[in-house]
Design a protein around this motif. Structure first.
Motif, mmCIF file in Angstrom:
data_model
loop_
_atom_site.group_PDB
_atom_site.id
_atom_site.type_symbol
_atom_site.label_atom_id
_atom_site.label_comp_id
_atom_site.label_asym_id
_atom_site.label_seq_id
_atom_site.Cartn_x
_atom_site.Cartn_y
_atom_site.Cartn_z
ATOM 1 N N TRP A 113 1.298 -1.211 -0.140
ATOM 2 C CA TRP A 113 -0.163 0.050 -0.051
ATOM 3 C C TRP A 113 0.689 1.103 0.460
ATOM 4 C CZ3 TRP A 113 -1.158 3.789 3.612
ATOM 5 C CH2 TRP A 113 0.009 3.527 5.243
ATOM 6 N N ARG A 114 1.986 1.158 0.558
ATOM 7 C CA ARG A 114 3.302 2.083 0.353
ATOM 8 C C ARG A 114 4.476 1.569 0.201
ATOM 9 N NH1 ARG A 114 5.431 3.553 6.148
ATOM 10 N NH2 ARG A 114 5.841 1.969 6.686
ATOM 11 N N PRO A 115 5.097 2.283 -0.734
ATOM 12 C CA PRO A 115 6.508 1.697 -0.891
ATOM 13 C C PRO A 115 7.370 1.092 0.663
ATOM 14 C CG PRO A 115 6.424 4.324 -2.079
ATOM 15 C CD PRO A 115 5.343 3.932 -0.265
ATOM 16 N N PRO A 116 7.291 -0.440 0.359
ATOM 17 C CA PRO A 116 8.442 -0.506 1.884
ATOM 18 C C PRO A 116 9.480 -0.004 2.792
ATOM 19 C CG PRO A 116 8.338 -2.010 -0.333
ATOM 20 C CD PRO A 116 8.060 -1.298 -0.672
ATOM 21 N N SER A 117 8.930 -0.060 4.054
ATOM 22 C CA SER A 117 9.965 0.738 4.768
ATOM 23 C C SER A 117 11.475 -0.454 4.866
ATOM 24 C CB SER A 117 9.300 0.070 5.995
ATOM 25 O OG SER A 117 10.194 0.249 7.157
ATOM 26 N N LEU A 118 12.365 0.583 5.079
ATOM 27 C CA LEU A 118 13.790 -0.435 4.290
ATOM 28 C C LEU A 118 14.253 -1.027 5.496
ATOM 29 C CD1 LEU A 118 15.203 2.942 1.837
ATOM 30 C CD2 LEU A 118 14.425 0.491 1.357
ATOM 31 N N LEU A 119 13.342 -0.438 6.626
ATOM 32 C CA LEU A 119 13.886 -1.392 7.812
ATOM 33 C C LEU A 119 13.723 -2.849 7.546
ATOM 34 C CD1 LEU A 119 14.867 1.684 9.327
ATOM 35 C CD2 LEU A 119 16.727 0.245 9.620
ATOM 36 N N LEU A 120 12.069 -2.205 8.274
ATOM 37 C CA LEU A 120 11.058 -3.685 9.240
ATOM 38 C C LEU A 120 10.556 -4.052 7.571
ATOM 39 C CD1 LEU A 120 8.912 -4.128 11.083
ATOM 40 C CD2 LEU A 120 7.017 -1.906 9.376
ATOM 41 N N GLU A 121 10.626 -4.143 6.775
ATOM 42 C CA GLU A 121 10.243 -4.929 5.492
ATOM 43 C C GLU A 121 11.201 -5.330 4.238
ATOM 44 O OE1 GLU A 121 5.448 -2.907 5.824
ATOM 45 O OE2 GLU A 121 6.977 -1.613 4.631
ATOM 46 N N ALA B 128 -2.525 4.181 10.956
ATOM 47 C CA ALA B 128 -2.980 3.836 9.993
ATOM 48 C C ALA B 128 -2.122 2.788 8.986
ATOM 49 C CB ALA B 128 -3.629 4.934 8.117
ATOM 50 N N VAL B 129 -0.678 2.902 9.472
ATOM 51 C CA VAL B 129 0.559 2.255 8.991
ATOM 52 C C VAL B 129 0.521 0.873 10.055
ATOM 53 C CG1 VAL B 129 2.569 1.841 9.373
ATOM 54 C CG2 VAL B 129 2.281 3.652 8.042
ATOM 55 N N PHE B 130 0.010 0.177 11.272
ATOM 56 C CA PHE B 130 -0.010 -0.767 11.779
ATOM 57 C C PHE B 130 -1.512 -1.434 11.560
ATOM 58 C CE2 PHE B 130 3.074 2.117 14.544
ATOM 59 C CZ PHE B 130 3.614 0.451 14.094
ATOM 60 N N ASN B 131 -2.532 -0.101 11.113
ATOM 61 C CA ASN B 131 -3.782 -0.864 11.154
ATOM 62 C C ASN B 131 -3.410 -1.871 9.573
ATOM 63 O OD1 ASN B 131 -5.722 -0.632 12.651
ATOM 64 N ND2 ASN B 131 -5.999 1.562 11.992
ATOM 65 N N ALA B 132 -2.549 -1.735 8.404
ATOM 66 C CA ALA B 132 -2.501 -1.540 7.446
ATOM 67 C C ALA B 132 -1.837 -3.239 7.029
ATOM 68 C CB ALA B 132 -2.049 -0.669 6.332
ATOM 69 N N PHE B 133 -1.326 -3.835 8.028
ATOM 70 C CA PHE B 133 0.117 -5.002 9.089
ATOM 71 C C PHE B 133 -1.932 -6.188 8.692
ATOM 72 C CE2 PHE B 133 2.677 -2.975 10.810
ATOM 73 C CZ PHE B 133 3.902 -2.559 9.643
ATOM 74 N N GLY B 134 -2.595 -6.183 8.860
ATOM 75 C CA GLY B 134 -3.814 -6.600 8.623
ATOM 76 C C GLY B 134 -4.976 -6.788 7.471
ATOM 77 N N ARG C 277 10.977 8.347 7.018
ATOM 78 C CA ARG C 277 10.006 7.680 7.228
ATOM 79 C C ARG C 277 9.575 7.038 8.391
ATOM 80 N NH1 ARG C 277 6.441 4.791 2.447
ATOM 81 N NH2 ARG C 277 7.963 2.201 3.973
ATOM 82 N N SER C 278 10.334 5.565 8.293
ATOM 83 C CA SER C 278 10.095 4.880 9.381
ATOM 84 C C SER C 278 10.192 5.703 10.592
ATOM 85 C CB SER C 278 11.592 4.185 9.210
ATOM 86 O OG SER C 278 11.957 3.346 8.179
ATOM 87 N N LEU C 279 11.175 6.556 11.302
ATOM 88 C CA LEU C 279 10.951 7.506 12.139
ATOM 89 C C LEU C 279 9.702 7.664 12.354
ATOM 90 C CD1 LEU C 279 14.349 9.140 12.478
ATOM 91 C CD2 LEU C 279 13.381 7.219 13.687
ATOM 92 N N LEU C 280 8.689 7.984 12.201
ATOM 93 C CA LEU C 280 7.360 8.543 11.979
ATOM 94 C C LEU C 280 6.003 8.070 11.846
ATOM 95 C CD1 LEU C 280 7.324 11.709 9.434
ATOM 96 C CD2 LEU C 280 8.445 11.619 11.643
ATOM 97 N N SER C 281 6.691 6.823 11.180
ATOM 98 C CA SER C 281 5.564 5.279 11.560
ATOM 99 C C SER C 281 5.731 4.975 12.509
ATOM 100 C CB SER C 281 5.967 4.553 10.514
ATOM 101 O OG SER C 281 6.041 4.961 8.824
ATOM 102 N N ALA C 282 6.814 3.872 13.248
ATOM 103 C CA ALA C 282 7.444 3.371 14.013
ATOM 104 C C ALA C 282 7.149 4.412 15.358
ATOM 105 C CB ALA C 282 7.938 2.415 14.255
ATOM 106 N N GLY C 283 7.520 5.240 15.461
ATOM 107 C CA GLY C 283 7.781 6.720 16.661
ATOM 108 C C GLY C 283 6.790 7.033 17.973
HETATM 109 C C1 OVV Z 1 8.422 -1.188 13.612
HETATM 110 C C2 OVV Z 1 7.966 -0.385 12.732
HETATM 111 C C3 OVV Z 1 6.878 -0.629 12.083
HETATM 112 C C4 OVV Z 1 6.339 0.024 11.914
HETATM 113 C C5 OVV Z 1 6.949 0.765 10.396
HETATM 114 C C6 OVV Z 1 8.125 0.662 10.296
HETATM 115 C C7 OVV Z 1 9.039 0.130 11.286
HETATM 116 C C8 OVV Z 1 8.667 1.545 8.995
HETATM 117 O O1 OVV Z 1 10.104 0.927 9.483
HETATM 118 O O2 OVV Z 1 7.784 2.223 8.407
#
Ligand code: OVV
Length: 397
Positions: free
Chosen positions: A79-87, A168-174, A231-237
Motif C-alpha cells: 500500500w506504500r513503498p516498503p520500509s527499508l528497515l522493517l520490510e 493507518a500504518v499499523f492497521n495496514a498490516f492486517g 519515514r520509518s521514524l515517523l511510522s514507528a515512533g
Molecule cells: C516497527 C515499524 C512499524 C511500522 C513502520 C515501520 C517500522 C517502518 O519502518 O516504516
C-alpha cells in the motif's frame, strides 16, 4: 513431518472481539499447538513463547521483505513503498539499520535526556494542577508529541497528522477489514503530510532527520532512501510509545502495590517499563513469510507460507512466565518479545524506554497514588493494543 496434523483454529485474530481483548483468546491459540493453521486468514500462526522467539530470530527462513503484514509483497503491491528497515532482509536491511543505529546510539540519546526530563516535569506540573486527568489523552498522547517531533526536527505545521498516519500504518498490516479501510480513508491527508515532512528541505537542523541526510552525503544511502528512513521514524515512533506509556500507567492502576514499590525505589522504573511491555504488549502481532520449507516442532510450514507471530501471547505464555497475568516488578522480565527479537529487534527501544521512564518517573515522584476512576477504553487497531482513554485520580505527595 507432515502438515495434515497441523491443528486448525477458527478464531479471526483481526475481529473486533479479539482486538478488544486479545488475552481472552491467547490460551486457546497456545493450547492448539506450537504451530496452527488460522482458517479465517489462510495463514499459519504461532503463539507460544519458544516458537515465537525462535521464528523472530530466524530471519533467513522467516523473511520480512515479503511484508510483515498479511499481504505477501511477492503477490500483492504494497500500500506504500516498503520500509527499508522493517520490510527488508539483509544485505539491504543491515546497511540501513547500520545508518539508523549510529544516529540513535544510546550515547547520543543521553545528550537529549536533560531536556526530555525537563519536559516531563513540565507536563506533570500541568497535570497535577488538578487531581484527575486522562492518562491517555492528557498524558500518554501528549508527552511523546512534545519531544519526539522536535527530536526528529519536523516542521511545526501539521504534526497532528502523525497519530493518524501511525494508526493507518499499523492497521495496514492486517487484512482489509473495516478497521483497515477506516484507517486508510483517514490517512490520505496524513500520508501526504508525512511525505512532505520527510524531505530534506523541511527538516530542521540538529535533528535525527538531518542526521539521516548527512549519512546520504557520506554515500551511505541515496537521498531517496534517506527520505524513506525518516519515514520509518515517523511510522514507528509515535503510536508505539503513546500506547507503551498508556499500558505502563494502566499496569500501575491495576497493581497499586507496585506503585508503592516504585516510589520506595525509583530505580525500579527501568524494570517497570520492560515488565509493562511484557504484560500488555503494544505491538501484538507481526507476520513473516517462509522463504523455504521448514519444520516447526515436527510440523511442516511450506515455502511461501505467511506466518502470524503472536508477540503479546508469547509474553504471557505460562510455559515461560510464572503468573504471566501479573505485572510484577520482582520478576526477571528480560527476554520478552515485546520489542521483537533478532536482527529486526526494535531500533527505537532506547528512545521508547527513555520516554516512558522520564514521564512515569516524574509522575511517581509527585503522586502517592494513582487510581483509575472509570473503565479504560480501547481503540481498535489491527496490530497495536491501544488505549483511547484511561481516566485517573492521583493523590499528591
Ligand atoms: C516497527 C515499524 C512499524 C511500522 C513502520 C515501520 C517500522 C517502518 O519502518 O516504516
Amino acid at each position: 513431518m507432515n502438515n495434515t496434523s497441523v491443528p486448525r483454529v477458527d478464531i479471526d485474530p483481526f475481529s473486533d472481539a479479539v482486538l478488544q481483548d486479545p488475552y481472552a483468546y491467547h490460551e486457546q491459540l497456545r493450547e492448539a499447538g506450537p504451530v496452527f493453521w488460522l482458517e479465517s486468514l489462510g495463514v499459519y500462526g504461532m503463539a507460544r513463547f519458544d516458537e515465537v522467539r525462535a521464528s523472530l530470530s530466524n530471519h533467513e527462513v522467516f523473511v520480512s521483505s515479503r511484508g510483515v503484514g498479511v499481504a505477501d509483497f511477492a503477490k500483492e503491491e504494497p500500500w506504500r513503498p516498503p520500509s527499508l528497515l522493517l520490510e527488508a532482509d539483509p544485505p539491504l536491511h543491515d546497511r540501513t539499520r547500520g545508518i539508523m543505529s549510529a544516529i540513535l546510539a544510546p550515547a547520543r540519546l543521553r545528550e537529549r535526556e536533560p531536556l526530555w526530563r525537563e519536559r516531563a516535569h513540565e507536563l506533570v506540573d500541568e497535570l497535577t494542577d488538578s487531581d484527575t486527568f486522562d492518562a491517555v489523552t492528557d498524558l500518554a498522547e501528549v508527552f511523546p508529541m512534545r519531544i519526539f517531533p522536535d527530536s526528529v526536527g519536523l516542521m511545526d505545521e501539521g504534526r497532528e497528522h502523525l497519530l493518524t498516519y501511525a494508526a493507518a500504518v499499523f492497521n495496514a498490516f492486517g487484512p482489509r477489514n473495516h478497521i483497515f479501510e477506516e484507517g486508510n480513508a483517514a490517512s490520505v491527508e496524513a500520508s501526504a503530510w508525512v511525505a512532505e515532512a520527510c524531505k530534506r528541505e523541511n527538516l530542521k537542523p540538529g535533528g535525527w532527520g538531518q542526521d539521516v541526510f548527512a549519512a546520504a552525503d557520506r554515500g551511505e544511502c541515496t537521498p531517496d532512501e534517506a527520505e524513506r528512513l525518516v519515514r520509518s521514524l515517523l511510522s514507528a515512533g509515535v503510536d508505539t510509545t503513546v500506547n507503551g506509556i498508556g499500558h505502563l500507567l494502566l499496569a500501575f492502576t491495576e497493581h497499586p502495590g507496585e506503585w508503592d514499590n516504585l516510589r520506595a525505589d525509583p530505580r525500579l522504573i527501568r524494570r517497570a517499563v520492560d515488565e509493562s511491555i511484557r504484560w500488555d504488549s503494544t505491538v501484538q502481532t507481526f507476520f513473516r513469510t517462509a522463504s523455504q520449507d521448514t519444520e516447526v516442532a515436527g510440523h511442516l510450514v511450506p515455502k511461501d507460507s505467511k506466518v502470524l507471530l503472536f508477540l503479546g501471547s508469547a509474553n504471557r505464555d505460562p510455559r515461560k512466565w510464572d503468573k504471566p497475568e501479573l505485572f510484577d516488578l520482582t520478576r526477571t522480565t528480560s527476554g520478552h518479545v515485546g520489542f521483537g527479537a533478532g536482527i529486526h529487534q526494535c531500533l527505537g527501544q532506547v528512545i521508547a524506554r527513555l520516554e516512558a521512564q522520564m514521564i512515569v518517573g516524574a509522575l511517581a515522584e509527585r503522586c502517592v497514588s494513582i487510581r483509575r476512576t472509570a473503565v479504560p477504553v480501547r481503540r481498535l487497531n489491527n496490530t497495536l493494543h491501544a488505549l483511547a482513554s484511561l481516566p485517573v485520580k492521583v493523590q499528591l505527595a
